[in-house]
Design a protein around this motif. Sequence first.
Motif, mmCIF file in Angstrom:
data_model
loop_
_atom_site.group_PDB
_atom_site.id
_atom_site.type_symbol
_atom_site.label_atom_id
_atom_site.label_comp_id
_atom_site.label_asym_id
_atom_site.label_seq_id
_atom_site.Cartn_x
_atom_site.Cartn_y
_atom_site.Cartn_z
ATOM 1 N N UNK A 114 -10.456 63.892 28.718
ATOM 2 C CA UNK A 114 -9.266 63.719 29.557
ATOM 3 C C UNK A 114 -9.235 62.393 30.315
ATOM 4 N N UNK A 115 -10.371 61.901 30.771
ATOM 5 C CA UNK A 115 -10.355 60.702 31.616
ATOM 6 C C UNK A 115 -9.990 59.447 30.840
ATOM 7 N N UNK A 116 -10.532 59.295 29.642
ATOM 8 C CA UNK A 116 -10.271 58.081 28.857
ATOM 9 C C UNK A 116 -8.921 58.149 28.163
ATOM 10 N N UNK A 117 -8.541 59.317 27.653
ATOM 11 C CA UNK A 117 -7.272 59.412 26.939
ATOM 12 C C UNK A 117 -6.098 59.124 27.865
ATOM 13 N N UNK A 118 -6.301 59.242 29.170
ATOM 14 C CA UNK A 118 -5.220 58.935 30.113
ATOM 15 C C UNK A 118 -4.827 57.460 30.060
ATOM 16 N N UNK A 119 -5.756 56.613 29.594
ATOM 17 C CA UNK A 119 -5.454 55.191 29.407
ATOM 18 C C UNK A 119 -5.227 54.940 27.923
ATOM 19 N N UNK A 120 -4.204 55.563 27.373
ATOM 20 C CA UNK A 120 -3.959 55.563 25.922
ATOM 21 C C UNK A 120 -3.789 54.151 25.356
ATOM 22 N N UNK A 121 -3.266 53.225 26.161
ATOM 23 C CA UNK A 121 -3.021 51.870 25.664
ATOM 24 C C UNK A 121 -4.303 51.127 25.306
ATOM 25 N N UNK A 122 -5.433 51.588 25.837
ATOM 26 C CA UNK A 122 -6.702 50.921 25.538
ATOM 27 C C UNK A 122 -7.307 51.400 24.215
ATOM 28 N N UNK A 123 -6.664 52.372 23.576
ATOM 29 C CA UNK A 123 -7.200 52.981 22.357
ATOM 30 C C UNK A 123 -6.404 52.526 21.142
#
Length: 420
Positions: A114-123
Amino acid sequence: MNLEITYGNVLEKLEINRSNLIDIITPKEKNAGDEIDLIREALRNPLQSQSLKDFLKDGTKLLVIVNDATRATPTAKVLKVLSEYWQKCEVKFIVATGAHVAPEEDELKKIFGSSIISNRKSIHVHDAVRDPMKDLGITSRGVPVKFNRIISEVDKIINVNSVEPHYFAGFTGGRKSFQPGIASYESIEKNHALALDPDAQILRLKGNPVHEDMMEAAEKIDKEIFSVMTVTDCNNRICDIAAGNWQTTFEYAARKAEEIYSRPCKKKADIMVSVVKPPLNLDLYQAQKGVENSRAALKDNGILILVSECRGGIGKDEFYKLLSSCKNPKDVFEKIRQGYKLGYHKAAKLADFSTNFSLWMVTEIEREILAKIFIRKFDTVALALKKAMELKGSSAEIIFNLDSGTTVPVVRQNNRKQKL
């Protein structure tokens, strides 16, 4: 005796005569303790590498390479701990799909947490066909080395992977983050053509042309790399982990993975029930690994019952197009000699299997579709077993491989393991 088999949403209860049963094969159980503690311990004690803190001390532009949804890598758990170290870095993520279909958004959430997917633009999800590539030359086997150009936009790389047996690369993990993970379609196709070589075998690294070519390609990357390689147990919990130098961590994890997934077996069977668990039960393209992993423990002319939901159907279908265009398995090899396409290695493996054994399936794939590629469908495991026993006789011997996507039964002969 009673045995329960789960596939998809189905729980099937079987009654097995003990006199027919050779073995029930599962990955080795290993209680290694708290997973987060294991990750932290590995990061504090890297193999042949500077500490992760020193690796990231300059606050660099960082690329983190992770597996796609076709692998059960505990990525989110590892990233949660890694994130404690990279707070001063500019972090990008790339999902190493190779030539696989891109994961759905819900799959991305499962991969990253949940924590990283919240910054979807970085993926970024790697696209082997459309993404711009950085050309790093060719390998000694003539395979072009082209990786996603994102590697030229960063200073350093962390790759997170899991290591299990692989039917032609020897093992997953390590160098596979790069080739095929973030390689061009052309690079993947040329590398995977090496799978037709008889030395491209499961559990084998030395002399394996696919593995050696992957290693050579990864060595051409001119960035510092810090690796985290996990090994999971029968419950998909981290039971071993290594961090640090990308070659050393892979070699360490491969040894540990062999201890978990290479399971001793008393003798070969007349009938093998090969159950593929998630995520490899997604489609036949992935589930075929359950055939290759189990075949060494099957007698000549034996019957393998592949149990896999395959809600995604056939999957990438180049191998299916080739197989279904042939009247018999032997014709497949002649067509491959006329020109290799990515996926033909899988057709070759299935064709070779079908010339020596019978392949049956319990699956959601339609009967007519399977019949075109020499596979016989059954609606339940019980029905398939009943028919197999009728053909092989009441004294036929059976092995159940309950996690065949990763687990390799190894028959012992004269007290020595006989590998593929």
